[in-house]
Design an enzyme around this catalytic site. Sequence first.
Site, PDB file in Angstrom:
ATOM      1  CB  SER A 136      -0.863   0.012   1.270  1.00 47.49           C
ATOM      2  OG  SER A 136      -1.544   1.241   1.394  1.00 47.49           O
ATOM      3  CE1 TYR A 149      -4.208  -2.025   4.973  1.00 44.61           C
ATOM      4  CE2 TYR A 149      -3.406   0.186   4.480  1.00 44.61           C
ATOM      5  CZ  TYR A 149      -3.884  -1.040   4.054  1.00 44.61           C
ATOM      6  OH  TYR A 149      -4.029  -1.285   2.709  1.00 44.61           O
TER       7      TYR A 149
HETATM    8  N1  LIG Z   1      -8.653  -0.366  -1.824  1.00 46.64           N
HETATM    9  C1  LIG Z   1      -7.568   0.377  -1.694  1.00 46.64           C
HETATM   10  O1  LIG Z   1      -7.593   1.603  -1.939  1.00 46.64           O
HETATM   11  C2  LIG Z   1      -6.282  -0.229  -1.236  1.00 46.64           C
HETATM   12  C3  LIG Z   1      -5.160   0.624  -1.153  1.00 46.64           C
HETATM   13  C4  LIG Z   1      -3.950   0.081  -0.772  1.00 46.64           C
HETATM   14  C5  LIG Z   1      -3.849  -1.269  -0.494  1.00 46.64           C
HETATM   15  N2  LIG Z   1      -4.940  -2.077  -0.578  1.00 46.64           N
HETATM   16  C6  LIG Z   1      -4.773  -3.498  -0.265  1.00 46.64           C
HETATM   17  O2  LIG Z   1      -5.366  -4.279  -1.278  1.00 46.64           O
HETATM   18  C7  LIG Z   1      -5.740  -5.541  -0.724  1.00 46.64           C
HETATM   19  C8  LIG Z   1      -7.166  -5.853  -1.127  1.00 46.64           C
HETATM   20  O3  LIG Z   1      -8.012  -4.908  -0.495  1.00 46.64           O
HETATM   21  P1  LIG Z   1      -9.370  -4.394  -1.141  1.00 46.64           P
HETATM   22  O4  LIG Z   1      -9.304  -2.928  -1.220  1.00 46.64           O
HETATM   23  O5  LIG Z   1      -9.699  -5.166  -2.340  1.00 46.64           O
HETATM   24  O6  LIG Z   1     -10.395  -4.704   0.062  1.00 46.64           O
HETATM   25  P2  LIG Z   1     -11.562  -5.775   0.231  1.00 46.64           P
HETATM   26  O7  LIG Z   1     -12.535  -5.632  -0.877  1.00 46.64           O
HETATM   27  O8  LIG Z   1     -12.009  -5.626   1.646  1.00 46.64           O
HETATM   28  O9  LIG Z   1     -10.810  -7.167   0.038  1.00 46.64           O
HETATM   29  C9  LIG Z   1     -10.062  -7.770   1.050  1.00 46.64           C
HETATM   30  C10 LIG Z   1     -10.002  -9.253   0.731  1.00 46.64           C
HETATM   31  O10 LIG Z   1      -9.204  -9.883   1.754  1.00 46.64           O
HETATM   32  C11 LIG Z   1      -9.920 -11.010   2.238  1.00 46.64           C
HETATM   33  N3  LIG Z   1      -9.565 -11.301   3.613  1.00 46.64           N
HETATM   34  C12 LIG Z   1      -9.570 -10.435   4.671  1.00 46.64           C
HETATM   35  N4  LIG Z   1      -9.277 -11.111   5.794  1.00 46.64           N
HETATM   36  C13 LIG Z   1      -9.083 -12.402   5.451  1.00 46.64           C
HETATM   37  C14 LIG Z   1      -8.784 -13.583   6.186  1.00 46.64           C
HETATM   38  N5  LIG Z   1      -8.634 -13.566   7.512  1.00 46.64           N
HETATM   39  N6  LIG Z   1      -8.677 -14.747   5.512  1.00 46.64           N
HETATM   40  C15 LIG Z   1      -8.848 -14.786   4.168  1.00 46.64           C
HETATM   41  N7  LIG Z   1      -9.131 -13.714   3.422  1.00 46.64           N
HETATM   42  C16 LIG Z   1      -9.250 -12.531   4.059  1.00 46.64           C
HETATM   43  C17 LIG Z   1     -11.375 -10.621   2.092  1.00 46.64           C
HETATM   44  O11 LIG Z   1     -12.194 -11.785   1.995  1.00 46.64           O
HETATM   45  P3  LIG Z   1     -13.150 -12.371   3.128  1.00 46.64           P
HETATM   46  O12 LIG Z   1     -13.645 -11.224   3.946  1.00 46.64           O
HETATM   47  O13 LIG Z   1     -14.197 -13.086   2.346  1.00 46.64           O
HETATM   48  O14 LIG Z   1     -12.281 -13.311   3.897  1.00 46.64           O
HETATM   49  C18 LIG Z   1     -11.362  -9.897   0.756  1.00 46.64           C
HETATM   50  O15 LIG Z   1     -11.473 -10.813  -0.299  1.00 46.64           O
HETATM   51  C19 LIG Z   1      -5.531  -5.441   0.784  1.00 46.64           C
HETATM   52  O16 LIG Z   1      -4.304  -6.028   1.140  1.00 46.64           O
HETATM   53  C20 LIG Z   1      -5.472  -3.947   0.998  1.00 46.64           C
HETATM   54  O17 LIG Z   1      -4.732  -3.615   2.158  1.00 46.64           O
HETATM   55  C21 LIG Z   1      -6.157  -1.584  -0.936  1.00 46.64           C
END
Ligand SMILES: NC(=O)c1ccc[n+]([C@@H]2O[C@H](COP(=O)([O-])OP(=O)(O)OC[C@H]3O[C@@H](n4cnc5c(N)ncnc54)[C@H](OP(=O)(O)O)[C@@H]3O)[C@@H](O)[C@H]2O)c1
Length: 260
Positions: A136, A149
């Site tokens: 991130s 985070y």
């Molecule tokens: N969106 C942004 O702007 C942004 C920016 C920087 C970095 N990121 C990173 O991108 C990645 C994806 O995030 P996103 O934005 O797509 O958010 P999201 O839609 O909330 O996706 C997070 C994913 O992680 C899974 N997850 C969470 N806890 C888990 C666990 N204990 N076991 C297995 N799976 C788990 C969730 O699935 P379940 O809940 O079904 O388990 C979901 O599929 C993350 O690492 C986040 O930190 C996102």
Amino acid sequence: MNVLITGASSGIGAGLARGFARDGHTVGICARREDLLREVLDDCVASAPDSKMWVVDLADLDGVAAFGLQADDELGGIDLLINNAGIPKRRHALNLAPDVVDQVMAVNYASPIRLTLALLPRMIERGRGRILSISSVAARFGPPREAAYSASKAALSAFMESLAVDLDGTPIKIHLVNPGIIDTPLFQLPDNETSLADLEPLPVEVMYEAIKQQLEDDEFEIYVPDWFKDIAANRYGNLGAFIEGSKDYTRERVKQMEAQ
Ligand SMILES: NC(=O)c1ccc[n+]([C@@H]2O[C@H](COP(=O)([O-])OP(=O)(O)OC[C@H]3O[C@@H](n4cnc5c(N)ncnc54)[C@H](OP(=O)(O)O)[C@@H]3O)[C@@H](O)[C@H]2O)c1
């Protein structure tokens, strides 16, 4: 190519699964929510029929290595591991209970490291493999309300930087991705304070295109959007001034949001 993507039930992971599958790659997807995973898998098998899913809680650290080896067996060898699953637990640092900090470190740092270490020996033996981690911009900037985070993402990035050096002389490639603000459910999750970011979120589709290009170019690290790279570079020149600027920004954002 066989691609294992963690956290592919929603957001970036689901977008990447659909993108890789559309391009004909077999994807393995995992997360906790079976119904959402099933929907993503249904889309993927249309163009990548051998794609598979596993319902797994990656916070259960004792099970992570065994899950990785099972997925490797069932996919017929993972060519690309994408460490994507992550949780924010966005809150003011004074509202952070120690067990929440541990939980964030477990999912965002310890779990992807365990998965990586479990799969690496097999990749080295096969003579090919790539490990790409969704870190991130928070790993590089320390944004407000994201202490646990940003620390977990900084740890993940630091591990991958050292790993890339240690793997010199092997055929394994390591990649880091630093998204900025991508339009996913991450910003509406319960048990999180409101994000203070005021950027227009980018659509999730930009992530697949950026990563596809990164892999083609063999880039170690990318930012999405790219301009975050310049902020990262300038920040380290004067960290004290950057933190003072972040305080000003945060005070203004809190004022704006209270006025809304
Ligand atoms: N969106 C942004 O702007 C942004 C920016 C920087 C970095 N990121 C990173 O991108 C990645 C994806 O995030 P996103 O934005 O797509 O958010 P999201 O839609 O909330 O996706 C997070 C994913 O992680 C899974 N997850 C969470 N806890 C888990 C666990 N204990 N076991 C297995 N799976 C788990 C969730 O699935 P379940 O809940 O079904 O388990 C979901 O599929 C993350 O690492 C986040 O930190 C996102």
